[in-house]
Motif scaffolding. Sequence first.
Motif, PDB file in Angstrom:
ATOM      1  N   LEU A   1      62.493  40.912  -0.853  1.00 20.27           N
ATOM      2  CA  LEU A   1      61.781  39.909  -0.063  1.00 20.27           C
ATOM      3  C   LEU A   1      62.341  39.830   1.349  1.00 20.27           C
ATOM      4  O   LEU A   1      61.585  39.792   2.332  1.00 20.27           O
ATOM      5  N   LEU A   2      63.650  39.801   1.466  1.00 19.14           N
ATOM      6  CA  LEU A   2      64.269  39.710   2.790  1.00 19.14           C
ATOM      7  C   LEU A   2      63.934  40.931   3.639  1.00 19.14           C
ATOM      8  O   LEU A   2      63.697  40.818   4.845  1.00 19.14           O
ATOM      9  N   SER A   3      63.895  42.092   3.014  1.00 15.01           N
ATOM     10  CA  SER A   3      63.535  43.304   3.747  1.00 15.01           C
ATOM     11  C   SER A   3      62.075  43.266   4.185  1.00 15.01           C
ATOM     12  O   SER A   3      61.747  43.608   5.332  1.00 15.01           O
ATOM     13  N   ALA A   4      61.189  42.830   3.277  1.00 19.34           N
ATOM     14  CA  ALA A   4      59.759  42.778   3.586  1.00 19.34           C
ATOM     15  C   ALA A   4      59.456  41.788   4.698  1.00 19.34           C
ATOM     16  O   ALA A   4      58.504  41.973   5.471  1.00 19.34           O
ATOM     17  N   MET A   5      60.255  40.730   4.800  1.00 17.84           N
ATOM     18  CA  MET A   5      60.003  39.703   5.805  1.00 17.84           C
ATOM     19  C   MET A   5      60.178  40.227   7.230  1.00 17.84           C
ATOM     20  O   MET A   5      59.726  39.593   8.184  1.00 17.84           O
ATOM     21  N   ALA A   6      60.803  41.389   7.371  1.00 15.76           N
ATOM     22  CA  ALA A   6      60.957  41.990   8.698  1.00 15.76           C
ATOM     23  C   ALA A   6      59.717  42.766   9.116  1.00 15.76           C
ATOM     24  O   ALA A   6      59.594  43.163  10.277  1.00 15.76           O
ATOM     25  N   GLU A   7      58.777  42.969   8.188  1.00 15.32           N
ATOM     26  CA  GLU A   7      57.574  43.738   8.479  1.00 15.32           C
ATOM     27  C   GLU A   7      56.539  42.865   9.187  1.00 15.32           C
ATOM     28  O   GLU A   7      56.368  41.699   8.847  1.00 15.32           O
ATOM     29  N   PRO A   8      55.833  43.435  10.167  1.00 15.57           N
ATOM     30  CA  PRO A   8      54.859  42.636  10.924  1.00 15.57           C
ATOM     31  C   PRO A   8      53.648  42.182  10.113  1.00 15.57           C
ATOM     32  O   PRO A   8      52.962  41.243  10.519  1.00 15.57           O
ATOM     33  N   TYR A   9      53.384  42.837   8.982  1.00 10.45           N
ATOM     34  CA  TYR A   9      52.208  42.451   8.183  1.00 10.45           C
ATOM     35  C   TYR A   9      52.453  41.199   7.338  1.00 10.45           C
ATOM     36  O   TYR A   9      51.518  40.644   6.779  1.00 10.45           O
ATOM     37  N   LEU A  10      53.699  40.756   7.220  1.00 14.57           N
ATOM     38  CA  LEU A  10      54.027  39.678   6.288  1.00 14.57           C
ATOM     39  C   LEU A  10      54.525  38.419   6.985  1.00 14.57           C
ATOM     40  O   LEU A  10      55.409  38.476   7.845  1.00 14.57           O
ATOM     41  N   THR A  11      53.943  37.284   6.590  1.00 11.42           N
ATOM     42  CA  THR A  11      54.493  35.969   6.900  1.00 11.42           C
ATOM     43  C   THR A  11      54.804  35.311   5.563  1.00 11.42           C
ATOM     44  O   THR A  11      53.919  35.195   4.713  1.00 11.42           O
ATOM     45  N   LEU A  12      56.041  34.931   5.354  1.00 13.26           N
ATOM     46  CA  LEU A  12      56.462  34.362   4.076  1.00 13.26           C
ATOM     47  C   LEU A  12      57.121  33.010   4.296  1.00 13.26           C
ATOM     48  O   LEU A  12      58.015  32.871   5.128  1.00 13.26           O
ATOM     49  N   GLN A  13      56.658  32.019   3.545  1.00 10.59           N
ATOM     50  CA  GLN A  13      57.240  30.683   3.601  1.00 10.59           C
ATOM     51  C   GLN A  13      57.549  30.199   2.192  1.00 10.59           C
ATOM     52  O   GLN A  13      56.864  30.559   1.230  1.00 10.59           O
ATOM     53  N   VAL A  14      58.565  29.355   2.102  1.00 10.00           N
ATOM     54  CA  VAL A  14      58.973  28.781   0.825  1.00 10.00           C
ATOM     55  C   VAL A  14      58.830  27.270   0.896  1.00 10.00           C
ATOM     56  O   VAL A  14      59.225  26.635   1.881  1.00 10.00           O
ATOM     57  N   ILE A  15      58.251  26.688  -0.161  1.00 12.25           N
ATOM     58  CA  ILE A  15      58.195  25.228  -0.265  1.00 12.25           C
ATOM     59  C   ILE A  15      59.416  24.790  -1.073  1.00 12.25           C
ATOM     60  O   ILE A  15      59.526  25.096  -2.258  1.00 12.25           O
ATOM     61  N   PRO A  16      60.366  24.094  -0.432  1.00 18.97           N
ATOM     62  CA  PRO A  16      61.603  23.718  -1.131  1.00 18.97           C
ATOM     63  C   PRO A  16      61.369  22.554  -2.084  1.00 18.97           C
ATOM     64  O   PRO A  16      60.417  21.790  -1.952  1.00 18.97           O
ATOM     65  N   PHE A  17      62.257  22.434  -3.052  1.00 16.08           N
ATOM     66  CA  PHE A  17      62.164  21.315  -3.987  1.00 16.08           C
ATOM     67  C   PHE A  17      62.159  19.982  -3.245  1.00 16.08           C
ATOM     68  O   PHE A  17      61.512  19.020  -3.656  1.00 16.08           O
ATOM     69  N   GLY A  18      62.900  19.928  -2.133  1.00 14.78           N
ATOM     70  CA  GLY A  18      63.005  18.684  -1.387  1.00 14.78           C
ATOM     71  C   GLY A  18      61.696  18.211  -0.790  1.00 14.78           C
ATOM     72  O   GLY A  18      61.587  17.049  -0.374  1.00 14.78           O
ATOM     73  N   ALA A  19      60.691  19.076  -0.753  1.00 16.69           N
ATOM     74  CA  ALA A  19      59.390  18.677  -0.201  1.00 16.69           C
ATOM     75  C   ALA A  19      58.646  17.740  -1.128  1.00 16.69           C
ATOM     76  O   ALA A  19      57.673  17.099  -0.727  1.00 16.69           O
ATOM     77  N   GLY A  20      59.094  17.653  -2.381  1.00 17.68           N
ATOM     78  CA  GLY A  20      58.437  16.752  -3.333  1.00 17.68           C
ATOM     79  C   GLY A  20      57.084  17.284  -3.783  1.00 17.68           C
ATOM     80  O   GLY A  20      56.819  18.488  -3.766  1.00 17.68           O
ATOM     81  N   SER A  21      56.195  16.372  -4.159  1.00 15.22           N
ATOM     82  CA  SER A  21      54.872  16.766  -4.637  1.00 15.22           C
ATOM     83  C   SER A  21      54.041  17.348  -3.496  1.00 15.22           C
ATOM     84  O   SER A  21      54.174  16.942  -2.342  1.00 15.22           O
ATOM     85  N   HIS A  22      53.184  18.312  -3.849  1.00 16.38           N
ATOM     86  CA  HIS A  22      52.322  18.928  -2.833  1.00 16.38           C
ATOM     87  C   HIS A  22      51.037  19.417  -3.495  1.00 16.38           C
ATOM     88  O   HIS A  22      50.971  19.545  -4.737  1.00 16.38           O
ATOM     89  N   PRO A  23      49.986  19.722  -2.727  1.00 16.66           N
ATOM     90  CA  PRO A  23      48.691  20.062  -3.306  1.00 16.66           C
ATOM     91  C   PRO A  23      48.626  21.416  -3.996  1.00 16.66           C
ATOM     92  O   PRO A  23      47.611  21.747  -4.613  1.00 16.66           O
ATOM     93  N   GLY A  24      49.701  22.199  -3.934  1.00 17.17           N
ATOM     94  CA  GLY A  24      49.692  23.488  -4.622  1.00 17.17           C
ATOM     95  C   GLY A  24      50.200  23.410  -6.043  1.00 17.17           C
ATOM     96  O   GLY A  24      50.157  24.407  -6.774  1.00 17.17           O
ATOM     97  N   MET A  25      50.646  22.238  -6.475  1.00 16.67           N
ATOM     98  CA  MET A  25      51.247  22.126  -7.798  1.00 16.67           C
ATOM     99  C   MET A  25      50.286  22.448  -8.945  1.00 16.67           C
ATOM    100  O   MET A  25      50.720  22.951  -9.981  1.00 16.67           O
TER     101      MET A  25
END
Length: 292
Positions: A195-219
Amino acid sequence: MPTKRHTPTVRLRRLAAELRRLRASADLTREDVTERTGINAATLYRIETARVRPQQRTLASLLDIYEVAQPQRDEIIALSQGADEQVWLRPYHAELRELYTAYISFEAEAQAVRNYESLFIPGLLQTEDYARAVIRGGLPSANARQVEQRVQARMERKTVLAKDAPLQLWAIIDESALRRMSGGPTVMRDQMNHLLSAMAEPYLTLQVIPFGAGSHPGMPGSFALISFPDADDPEIVYIDSMAGDMFLESGADVNRYGLIFDTLRAVALSPDDSASLIAELLKDIQREEEAQ
């Protein structure tokens, strides 16, 4: 021997939509068309829902009754002639779920995919060992051959990221997908590094929703929004759930999931902060391995 399956393509969907539009413009019902052309009502339904490509004689009859003139007539005929071309398909895909093979076909023709995953690393970003672990875990009744077929299909999907104009992937992952030790620490260590290697590629945008964000509409579950290079090919939503796969094509559904994705993007960590979180989780795994 598995029966041959028809897998829809973007071009076939476009042809079906154009024929539906032409019929509506001619102010004809399907029953009217059947009565005036002799085309079976079930066949017409399958043509208009992208289940089958119309035969040349059938298409000519439809274009006649809809009074389609040149050059539009030639454009529709050309579209029909290429409607069954599969950009990406392998013989053993007949043993995969029908809608999943449809997703593979659409993904191969897509320009961009916005993918949210709550429990897994996105398929296009999985290592082979991670894919094998999650497929085995998710399909406990599958034999070794079936597992390997699905692993191979998942690995081959990655060719869309290696094209001259690679698929643009925006992936959002819930932190739970990163913390679940699918396959064990060694598999997850390699997956995190990938994942860390792929994140350097221009085709990829990667984000993580941390536990601290609480409830969210993707659950409630994962989904993918697929968009295509041609503006005439509308976006579609793909949902993979325990209840089965589903495609949503209405503008209202696409807009709703687009809004959900935008909300998740705002809730998630930035790509840089997401990379930092993944790096921290990787260190935790390496410390665990060293302690064993």
